[in-house]
Design a protein around this motif. Structure first.
Motif, mmCIF file in Angstrom:
data_model
loop_
_atom_site.group_PDB
_atom_site.id
_atom_site.type_symbol
_atom_site.label_atom_id
_atom_site.label_comp_id
_atom_site.label_asym_id
_atom_site.label_seq_id
_atom_site.Cartn_x
_atom_site.Cartn_y
_atom_site.Cartn_z
ATOM 1 N N VAL A 575 71.860 -26.665 28.300
ATOM 2 C CA VAL A 575 70.445 -26.050 28.651
ATOM 3 C C VAL A 575 69.306 -27.146 28.356
ATOM 4 O O VAL A 575 69.065 -26.847 26.696
ATOM 5 N N ASP A 578 61.855 -25.958 28.461
ATOM 6 C CA ASP A 578 61.925 -24.997 29.277
ATOM 7 C C ASP A 578 60.440 -27.232 29.379
ATOM 8 O O ASP A 578 60.021 -26.529 30.336
ATOM 9 N N TRP A 581 60.717 -28.547 32.002
ATOM 10 C CA TRP A 581 60.950 -28.077 33.710
ATOM 11 C C TRP A 581 59.719 -27.723 34.379
ATOM 12 O O TRP A 581 58.586 -28.051 33.371
ATOM 13 N N SER A 610 61.389 -20.283 40.414
ATOM 14 C CA SER A 610 62.636 -21.422 40.612
ATOM 15 C C SER A 610 62.099 -23.272 39.963
ATOM 16 O O SER A 610 60.865 -23.328 39.869
ATOM 17 N N CYS A 645 72.431 -27.665 32.148
ATOM 18 C CA CYS A 645 72.921 -26.180 32.759
ATOM 19 C C CYS A 645 71.217 -25.858 33.105
ATOM 20 O O CYS A 645 69.995 -26.310 32.966
ATOM 21 N N GLU A 646 71.313 -25.467 34.885
ATOM 22 C CA GLU A 646 70.156 -24.612 35.162
ATOM 23 C C GLU A 646 69.621 -23.508 34.576
ATOM 24 O O GLU A 646 68.308 -23.067 35.015
ATOM 25 N N GLN A 647 70.470 -22.745 33.642
ATOM 26 C CA GLN A 647 70.365 -21.329 33.017
ATOM 27 C C GLN A 647 71.035 -21.500 31.590
ATOM 28 O O GLN A 647 71.630 -22.108 31.535
ATOM 29 N N GLU A 648 70.708 -20.599 30.919
ATOM 30 C CA GLU A 648 70.824 -19.877 29.566
ATOM 31 C C GLU A 648 72.495 -20.323 29.924
ATOM 32 O O GLU A 648 72.914 -19.517 31.061
ATOM 33 N N GLU A 674 75.674 -27.908 39.140
ATOM 34 C CA GLU A 674 74.577 -29.133 38.224
ATOM 35 C C GLU A 674 74.478 -30.323 38.396
ATOM 36 O O GLU A 674 75.733 -30.666 39.001
#
Length: 703
Positions: A575, A578, A581, A610, A645-648, A674
């Motif tokens: 992960v 921020d 992104w 998103s 990964c796009e989320q936790e 992903e």
């Protein structure tokens, strides 16, 4: 007089019963086991003759001028090794080494490794075998655990030490000496323009020391539990742990091993496994101290030179791990494949799909496969020459303790596939079944499940669970020794009141299942350790190393099955922070406009706008990740796959990452949407897609 018809009928009945009961297999293991038990309890213990060095000394007395060791074309007799180790023993004494002191050995395979070990054994000191592939924090941890003040090393490994030399000498207080001859080292200093006066190590001038030996009586105070070596093994969590290999257990192991394989002084055994592991040292070298056979030692395993070495040295036995056999059987065929004198191969982790192919291609008649672990209190054996039992590991007998090979298992076997690796135990051996059980475990939390009375729950036939073995310290056969200088980790392997009040069992961390026909199958490794390239990989260790890389918010490491590959390849789910992104403002507005038209649950899921990853930043991150992995991790521990990964990541109630789904999805492009990367032969990470997946399924991937 018995008629031919009656004799044939009796023979048929005997063969039928043996086929049903495997009695002959029981006897093949039981007789050497009983002989060893008698020898150990009636001769060694009463006569205070426990020291493993005494087994070597016996061979020196019986056959002083026979060849004990062959290495790169040079032969060493038993007397050669005895005199050399005498000299080195006196050098160790001159440096202040006393009985039970530890000496860290950071060395490659060579006669000097064997000589150093013998030198320490004869003065009752303990060698700590340090994995010569580790660096940085892992190396420092291993040296700290050994709690020694002296480290001897091969100069070719000096770069790994130099990186942490301030901590090794300053914080840990080690004095360092190279076993490499002084003239060789100084010539390399000249080649690189270095000043010899600024070196941070000394030279082991052991060849100038006395060749006088040490009387056998000086080792009469050695007891069963005294260590012959510390051998590091990856546990389910954290850094390597130092398993104590003691005199009693090692003597029992190598005696049983030699007896089952019927190894004699006429055999020549090829050992190309690393000597810092118990397989290469305790079994590979140690068994010759019982059998008197010649060991042909290789610096390391090489597919291109393996059979050349075997032929040129008239090898009759060789030691393997499953990965080694896969490399050999996948190598191009050669007209000389069967041109060898090998009668038996012994080791662990030989996959069922390789087993018979290997035997048939190279003409090796008999396989002796074993399963156990460095801290184990039980073992499983299988000796077979044909189809029956190929791929199986069987025969538990707690009276036949083994050294504890690093387990080299395989995974994902169907429960009732008779071609799968299995563990069979005949009727005599099943008398010991109470000491070996498969119990239910929560695969997410890794906690053993208990019934209403608080006892472990045995698995039903065909049900996968964790193998636990009796750890009864009241007997020499089932003692649990644990890890040196790490009592908390040792206790963590034990469970009390498992089946009755007051009992004690050891958790193996391995998942097995059994069939109604008493076959035992390996299913997987529990916990945070998996096997790759013949080595145990601690996921916690890898995650801790990679987690220090700037840009990683969190990561979790796990092993995944790769088609046509042994063991499991490392994979890391990452992960990113921020900063990697970029939020699309238009997407935020769209979310706000549609929020009122969806349910509350869906609103929560969609409330976060998103994000789009910064491609340039990601590319730079993957370069840095590859550089860190190649620098800080042993080659076998480098993750072969990376998932961005796009989320936790999901976590358990105890804040452990949930890995079950990640393992199942692995690098399956139909399940993972992903970004994926894989480790290339160029030593860097590249994007992974359909083309790369096809290469893997075709068996053409170089992982």
């Amino acid at each position: 007089m018995v008629s031919i018809t009656t004799a044939l009928a009796l023979l048929s009945a005997g063969l039928y019963l043996d086929g049903r009961t495997r009695l002959s297999r029981d006897l093949a293991f039981g007789i050497p086991g009983l002989k060893t038990k008698w020898w150990f309890e009636r001769q060694l213990v009463p006569n205070n003759d426990i020291s493993l060095y005494n087994r070597f000394e016996d061979q020196c007395r019986i056959r002083p001028y026979a060849i004990a060791l062959v290495y790169e074309g040079h032969s060493y007799s038993w007397r050669d090794l005895e005199i050399a180790s005498n000299r080195m023993s006196h050098w160790y004494i001159s440096e202040g080494i006393e009985p039970k002191d530890r000496v860290a050995m950071f060395m490659t395979n060579s006669p000097l490794f064997v000589i150093s070990w013998l030198a320490l054994l004869k003065i009752k000191a303990v060698a700590a075998f340090i994995n010569n592939q580790i660096v940085g924090p892992v190396l420092l941890h291993s040296l700290k655990t050994a709690n020694s003040k002296l480290l001897v090393f091969d100069y070719e490994l000096s770069v790994s030490l130099e990186e942490s030399i301030d901590q090794i000498r300053g914080e840990l207080g080690y004095r360092l000496f190279t076993v490499t001859p002084q003239e060789q080292v100084l010539s390399r200093f000249d080649e690189h323009g270095k000043d010899p006066e600024k070196r941070w190590f000394g030279f082991m001038d052991w060849k100038q020391c006395s060749a006088e030996g040490f009387p056998r009586e000086s080792r009469k105070d050695v007891v069963i539990g005294d260590a012959v070596a510390l051998i590091y093994t990856s546990g389910t969590t954290g850094f390597p742990k130092a398993a104590v290999m003691d005199h009693g257990r090692c003597s029992l192991a190598i005696s049983v091993w030699s007896g089952i394989c019927k190894i004699t002084e006429k055999d020549r055994s090829y050992d190309c496994l690393p000597l810092y592991h118990s397989a290469g040292a305790i079994v590979g070298i140690g068994q010759s101290w019982i059998s008197g056979c010649t060991v042909v030692l290789a610096r390391k395993f090489s597919t291109s030179t393996f059979w050349k070495d075997v032929r040129e040295n008239d090898v009759t036995l060789f030691q393997y791990i499953g990965e080694l056999c896969r490399y050999l059987v996948n190598a191009p065929e050669d007209p000389l494949d069967k041109d060898n004198k090998v009668r038996l191969m012994f080791g662990n982790g030989l996959r069922p799909d390789i087993w018979r192919r290997f035997q048939e291609r190279f003409g090796v008649e008999t396989v002796f496969e074993a399963y156990t672990m460095s801290e184990a209190t039980s073992a499983l054996f299988n000796l077979t020459s044909g189809e029956d039992g190929a791929g199986a590991v069987g025969k538990l007998n707690r009276s036949m303790q083994t050294t504890g090979l690093e387990c080299h298992p395989w995974a994902d076997c169907p429960p009732f596939d008779t071609n799968c690796a299995n563990r069979f135990r005949g009727p005599l051996v099943r008398l010991f079944q109470a000491g070996m059980k498969i119990v239910r475990v929560d695969l997410d939390t890794e906690e053993l499940l208990r019934d209403k009375k608080g006892f472990c729950i045995e698995c039903d036939v065909g049900e996968t669970g964790e193998l636990v073995t009796l750890a009864d310290n009241k007997t020499s056969q089932s003692r649990f020794i644990g890890y040196y200088n790490q009592p908390k980790l040792s206790n963590a392997k034990l469970i009390q009141d498992a089946f009755v009040k007051g009992d004690q069992y050891m958790r193996t961390g391995d998942l097995l299942y059994r069939t109604k026909d008493h076959f035992w199958y390996f299913a997987d490794r529990a916990g945070d350790t998996f096997r790759w390239k013949g080595e145990n990989v601690s996921t916690a260790e890898v995650a801790d190393t990679l987690g220090h890389l700037d840009g990683i918010a969190s990561c979790t490491v796990y092993g995944v099955t790769v088609p046509r590959q042994d063991g499991r390849a490392g994979m890391v789910a990452v992960v990113l922070k921020d900063a990697y992104w970029e939020t699309d403002p238009k997407d935020v507005n769209n979310k706000e406009e549609t929020q009122g038209d969806i349910s509350t649950t869906e609103a929560v899921a969609c409330s976060a706008p998103s994000a789009k990853i910064n491609e340039k930043a990601l590319e730079q991150f993957m370069v840095r990740l590859g550089q860190l992995a190649s620098k800080r991790l042993p080659s076998y521990a480098i993750p072969r796959f990376v998932r961005i990964c796009e989320q936790e990541l999901e976590i358990t109630g105890t804040f452990k990452n949930k890995k079950v789904e990640l393992k199942k999805e692995a690098f399956d492009l139909e399940k993972v949407h992903e970004r994926l990367y894989w480790w290339t032969p160029q030593g860097c990470y590249k994007p992974f897609g359909p083309k790369e997946l096809a290469i893997i399924h075709a068996g053409r991937a170089s992982l």
